[in-house]
Design an enzyme around this catalytic site. Structure first.
Site, PDB file in Angstrom:
ATOM      1  N   CYS A  40      32.220  28.329  51.165  1.00  0.00           N
ATOM      2  CA  CYS A  40      31.259  28.807  50.667  1.00  0.00           C
ATOM      3  C   CYS A  40      29.734  28.505  51.209  1.00  0.00           C
ATOM      4  O   CYS A  40      28.634  29.055  50.490  1.00  0.00           O
ATOM      5  CB  CYS A  40      31.030  28.621  49.097  1.00  0.00           C
ATOM      6  SG  CYS A  40      30.534  26.825  48.636  1.00  0.00           S
ATOM      7  N   MET A  54      19.547  42.138  88.156  1.00  0.00           N
ATOM      8  CA  MET A  54      19.037  42.808  89.082  1.00  0.00           C
ATOM      9  C   MET A  54      19.249  44.145  89.056  1.00  0.00           C
ATOM     10  O   MET A  54      20.495  44.762  88.821  1.00  0.00           O
ATOM     11  CB  MET A  54      19.304  42.353  90.473  1.00  0.00           C
ATOM     12  CG  MET A  54      18.405  42.857  91.706  1.00  0.00           C
ATOM     13  SD  MET A  54      19.084  42.660  93.151  1.00  0.00           S
ATOM     14  CE  MET A  54      19.916  44.043  93.283  1.00  0.00           C
ATOM     15  N   ARG A  71      32.268  52.964  81.517  1.00  0.00           N
ATOM     16  CA  ARG A  71      32.503  51.736  80.671  1.00  0.00           C
ATOM     17  C   ARG A  71      32.526  52.142  79.027  1.00  0.00           C
ATOM     18  O   ARG A  71      32.217  53.531  78.607  1.00  0.00           O
ATOM     19  CB  ARG A  71      31.243  51.044  80.532  1.00  0.00           C
ATOM     20  CG  ARG A  71      29.999  51.605  80.274  1.00  0.00           C
ATOM     21  CD  ARG A  71      28.689  50.930  80.436  1.00  0.00           C
ATOM     22  NE  ARG A  71      27.537  51.762  80.633  1.00  0.00           N
ATOM     23  CZ  ARG A  71      26.362  51.048  81.089  1.00  0.00           C
ATOM     24  NH1 ARG A  71      26.323  50.039  81.469  1.00  0.00           N
ATOM     25  NH2 ARG A  71      25.313  51.879  80.885  1.00  0.00           N
ATOM     26  N   SER A  99      35.913  23.621  47.570  1.00  0.00           N
ATOM     27  CA  SER A  99      35.098  24.453  48.367  1.00  0.00           C
ATOM     28  C   SER A  99      34.409  23.886  49.373  1.00  0.00           C
ATOM     29  O   SER A  99      33.504  22.807  48.670  1.00  0.00           O
ATOM     30  CB  SER A  99      34.399  25.259  47.469  1.00  0.00           C
ATOM     31  OG  SER A  99      33.605  26.245  48.058  1.00  0.00           O
ATOM     32  N   TYR A 156      40.400  31.498  51.106  1.00  0.00           N
ATOM     33  CA  TYR A 156      39.475  32.385  51.194  1.00  0.00           C
ATOM     34  C   TYR A 156      38.085  32.111  51.640  1.00  0.00           C
ATOM     35  O   TYR A 156      37.923  30.844  51.808  1.00  0.00           O
ATOM     36  CB  TYR A 156      39.102  32.988  49.597  1.00  0.00           C
ATOM     37  CG  TYR A 156      38.516  32.041  48.794  1.00  0.00           C
ATOM     38  CD1 TYR A 156      36.942  31.897  48.644  1.00  0.00           C
ATOM     39  CD2 TYR A 156      39.082  31.153  47.961  1.00  0.00           C
ATOM     40  CE1 TYR A 156      36.231  30.812  47.822  1.00  0.00           C
ATOM     41  CE2 TYR A 156      38.475  29.920  47.202  1.00  0.00           C
ATOM     42  CZ  TYR A 156      37.153  29.908  47.277  1.00  0.00           C
ATOM     43  OH  TYR A 156      36.676  28.981  46.510  1.00  0.00           O
ATOM     44  N   GLY A 204      18.358  43.152  82.340  1.00  0.00           N
ATOM     45  CA  GLY A 204      17.513  41.790  82.678  1.00  0.00           C
ATOM     46  C   GLY A 204      18.155  41.356  84.118  1.00  0.00           C
ATOM     47  O   GLY A 204      17.381  40.515  84.568  1.00  0.00           O
TER      48      GLY A 204
HETATM   49 MG    MG Z   1      24.903  52.360  85.784  1.00  0.00          MG
END
Ligand code: MG
Ligand code: ADP
Ligand code: MG
Length: 890
Positions: free
Chosen positions: A851, A106, A337, A783, A870, A104
């Protein structure tokens, strides 16, 4: 601070750790150069310059251009040739690259520095065909990318030339042909009223400005918004001397992965094109060759490629995705990369690299993203890259709940249930869903709605079950009267096959082939590693024994939330018992015996359910929330035939006691009308219901404890945690605790046996969080119900905010993210911290969990991981939460 970083084989001041400043591409080009790989020299202009570019009103900040000119000189010295010099022309590419890879933005401009004079110099030195091939590429890319001339116009011209010569491929064009192409391309410029600057430096300046300018185009902004990419300075610009894959047949260009990105298999995987430049590989005009063939055609370059990519993988400690070019047999590295990969590949690569000793175990755990696991745990469509699949796509809504679903279209929840009972697989298609539809939603393979966002009713419920759901497909038109829908010109009738991809939001015509998730041995090895790092528990939200069993298989260590009311919708018999109970409680006051009957009937259902859940969770805690939603949610809508029938039946039941039938019906209707509230989410619900109707609390507490006693007689260890919802005041809680404890005593006395149980509360009303110290005198556990807590802390009605203004808020940067998806840490999170601290002051061993929907969101899990014992999430998200909790602890 440097603003321009030069890189050349063997040296650079930039390094891979500087992605924020140099962008991903730039930082890794510098790193590859430092490692001594054969990288064409060049320089990276920093992302900070991009930021200053905007501060300066869209132009290069003072002094930067001079630094660029100095860098050009340095590159010339390193590489040979001279920019803008026809005698020995050096050309450049100008490439964008932010810290996060961002389609997206250039595109790249290649072969920068040619003009009518320089091209002749290049032709004299390297051949006419090659020189004009570069020139036409520059004209096309510069026109398209910098000047905004439609690429298709250039395509049409080159096509015309090929047609006239009877040629199929670009490579078959001769030098003369390419000169003709260049002439025609100039015509395109003329007709567009534009021109390619003849000064190469002017070309460079415009291209650099265009890259910086592209950072804030609407599509780039939109992309960052959708992918929640925040806090970047801007894009960097990479200016790099050109190497030529299009020089001759001993040249070429390609891309490769160090492992197979679909499966993770350890092979060099990729493709290349002889006699071509970078863009040709993706353009798809010629079919690229498997990179393995390079061993035959370019043996020396291939050996280098294997050596370089092996080195890079070791050095970067991750699978690499590389771009390379071969010029006259010599290999150049152009990019590296960390490679994007599928869920199965991510798992495979992480486990393999740990075993190879390439990464440590904690690094391996960090290499798998929660969304990768998500892919592994849901059925998937086969061949999503195939044209057959793509052709079947009718539209794209929000990917509300992942997985693949295939079934026949139905338009009502009742039909969904009916068809399912007859053995059909169905997709429930609705404008939107409501709590009444849950039976049909459960019966369906997947759910499609035209309205509602990622936290709409349909989305939340579907995610809770791990059922595929696509919502907010606003192009979908549904006509309930004729039981048809239309989408993208197609008409869907009841019974038509439809496929939903809840992972992408795609809706497809027909029956797409599905494959089951693969629960491999590798996954269990990996999950063992994960659990060794994790410091908090992972519980599940489950309402049925079946869900509880799935969650347990996925590693849940308890149930953090059983929503008793979800069971009420399970069968027609049950909903009718609930309605009778409500009628008796709310509508037929004084008819004591009737209320007792209705409650007794319900208690039997509830006890059965709880027994099943306790059995499934043998030995693990089960947290059961008492009745929570406003009562009218269980009643038919006003004005429906269903309501008439209900009132009729209830009036018949009351006959003899209340005189005439018709007047009884009238009274019932007006009382049902009276149940409607202007603001139900802040109305008569939660513990307020239990206080108004203590016998409902009593019934539920008894059902829970009788079930616990019953199963323990069969050798099952039940650990019930009874949870009071929506508490804001200490007195509310103490009231309900009294009722529960009295019920427990009665149950134990009658049974001549007892079980251990706990009583606690939800923290979901801000006042409750603030008064947590008082609540903890009565509650053995808290909770955090983060859905309601968010709703009430922010003052956002969840059902409306999503549709009306939350997307706008996120777009405008008023909120960083939808607080119902990602916990609002600075507001709601602050209340959680306060409640944790005050609660523990009163009761040091207070057991704490969350929760809400946030219990399954990795970022939210990271935040609460130092606060609670938790998190609790839907059964299919349990492995994801385990991973997120482990990653938070590393
Ligand atoms: Mg490339
Ligand atoms: P993207 O991010 O879209 O891949 P890149 O900047 O990596 O854009 O470049 C697009 C294509 O141009 C790639 O195939 C790349 O290898 C090629 N390319 C970029 N710079 C050069 C260069 N200096 N010499 C030869 N090819 C290049
Ligand atoms: Mg709640």
């Amino acid at each position: 601070d440097e603003r321009v970083y030069v890189f050349k084989k063997g040296s650079s001041a930039g390094r891979k750790e500087m992605k924020e400043l140099l962008g991903g591409k730039g930082a890794n080009l510098c790193e590859m150069a430092r490692l001594g790989l054969n990288v064409p020299p060049g320089f990276t202009i920093t992302t900070r310059v991009c930021q200053d570019f905007y501060k300066a009103g869209g132009r290069l900040p003072d002094g930067v251009w001079e630094e660029i000119l100095a860098a050009v000189v340095e590159v010339e010295a390193a590489y040979g040739g001279k920019f803008a010099d026809p005698a020995d022309p050096l050309l450049f590419s100008v490439r964008s690259g932010a810290a996060v890879s961002m389609p997206g933005m250039m595109d790249t401009v290649l072969n920068l520095g040619l003009n009518d004079t320089v091209v002749q110099g290049l032709a004299a030195k390297r051949g006419e065909r090659f020189a004009y091939d570069c020139y036409r590429r520059l004209l096309d890319m510069f026109g398209d990318v910098v000047l905004g001339i439609d690429h298709a116009l250039f395509e049409a011209e080159i096509h015309a030339v090929k047609e006239a010569r009877g040629l199929k491929l670009d490579v078959e064009l001769t030098g003369e042909d390419l000169k003709e192409v260049v002439r025609r391309f100039k015509g395109v410029y003329e007709r567009a009223g534009k021109s390619l600057p003849s000064d190469p430096y002017e070309q460079m300046k415009l291209a650099i400005n265009a890259v910086f300018g592209s950072w804030n185009t609407p599509r780039a902004v939109k992309y960052r918004e959708i992918n929640r990419i925040r806090g970047l300075l801007g894009t960097a610009v990479n200016v790099q001397s050109m190497v030529y894959g299009n020089l001759n047949d001993n040249s070429g260009t390609g891309v490769c992965f160090t492992r197979n990105p679909a499966t993770g298999e350890k092979v060099l995987y990729g493709e290349y094109l002889p006699n071509a430049q970078g863009e040709d590989v993706v353009a798809g005009i010629r079919t690229p060759l498997d990179v393995a063939h390079m061993a035959d055609n370019f043996p020396a370059a291939y050996a280098d490629l294997v050596a370089n990519t092996t080195l890079l993988e070791k050095h970067m400690r991750d699978m690499q995705d590389c771009e390379f070019t071969v010029q006259d047999g010599l290999l150049y590295m152009l990019q590296t990369r960390n490679g994007k990969r599928t869920g199965p590949a991510a798992l495979q690569v992480a486990v393999a690299m740990e075993k190879e000793g390439m990464v440590t175990r904690d690094e391996a755990v960090l290499m798998v993203e929660p969304r990768h696991l998500d892919q592994l745990l849901h059925p998937m469509f086969e061949g999503v890259a195939k044209p057959e699949y793509k052709k079947a796509v009718l539209g794209k809504g929000l990917p509300a709940s992942p997985g693949a679903a295939v079934g026949k279209v139905v338009f009502t929840a009742d039909d969904a249930e009916k068809w399912e009972k007859e053995g059909e697989k169905v997709i429930l298609v609705r404008l939107e869903t409501s709590p009444e539809d849950v039976g049909g939603m459960h019966a369906a393979q997947g759910i499609l709605t035209a309205r509602g966002g990622m936290t709409s009713h349909a989305a939340v419920v579907a995610r809770g079950w791990g059922k595929p759901c696509v919502c907010g497909l606003d192009k979908l038109q549904v006509d309930y009267a004729t039981k048809t829908a239309s989408l993208a010109g197609a008409t869907l009738k009841e019974g038509d096959w439809l496929s939903l991809n809840g992972s992408t939001g795609e809706v497809l015509l027909g029956r797409q082939p599905v494959k089951a998730p693969e629960m491999s041995g590798t996954l269990s090895v990996f999950m063992e590693w994960v659990d060794a790092f994790r410091k908090i528990g992972v519980f599940t939200n489950a309402d049925t024994p079946a869900d509880a069993a799935i969650a347990r298989k996925n590693g849940a260590q308890g149930i953090g939330l059983v929503r008793t009311e979800h069971m009420f919708f399970a069968t027609a018999e049950r909903i009718s018992a609930v309605r009778r109970m409500i009628a008796a409680e709310e509508l037929m006051e004084g008819e004591g015996s009737s209320a007792a009957d209705a409650l007794a009937a319900l208690k039997v259902f509830q006890r059965e359910d709880f027994e099943g859940i306790f059995e499934a969770m043998d030995g693990l805690p089960v947290t059961i929330r008492l009745l929570d939603p406003p009562l009218h949610e269980f009643l038919p809508h006003e004005g429906t035939a269903e309501l008439d029938a209900l009132c009729d039946a209830l009036a018949t039941e009351m006959k003899g006691r209340s005189g005439q039938h018709m007047s009884a019906v009238r009274i019932l209707k007006s009382k049902i009308h009276g149940l409607q509230e202007a603001n139900p989410m802040l109305g008569l619900r939660g513990c307020r219901l239990g206080i108004r109707h203590p016998d409902i609390t009593e019934m539920q507490a008894k059902a829970i404890l009788e079930a616990a006693v019953n199963v323990s007689k069969r050798g099952v260890k039940a650990l019930p945690h009874i949870m009071v919802p929506l508490v804001g005041f200490e007195e509310e809680l103490s009231h309900q605790v009294r009722v529960i404890r009295a019920a427990a005593e009665a149950v134990f006395k009658a049974a001549g046996a007892s079980v251990e149980y706990k009583v606690g509360t939800m923290i979901e009303v801000p006042r409750g969080a603030l008064r947590a110290g008082d609540l903890a005198t009565h509650a053995e556990f808290f909770s955090f119900g983060t859905n309601d807590l968010t709703q009430m802390t922010c003052g956002f009605s969840r059902d409306d905010a999503e549709a009306k203004f939350l997307p706008l808020y996120v777009r405008e940067g008023i909120l960083p993210a939808d607080p119902f998806e990602e916990l609002d840490t600075s507001g709601v999170g602050e209340l959680i911290k306060i409640a944790v601290q005050r609660g523990r002051e009163t009761r040091p061993n207070l057991h704490l969990g969350i929760c809400g929907e946030h219990g399954g969101d990795p970022k939210s899990i990271e935040f609460v991981s130092t606060l609670v014992d938790y998190v609790s999430c839907s059964p299919l998200r349990v492995p994801i939460a385990r991973l997120a909790a482990a990653q938070a602890a590393i």
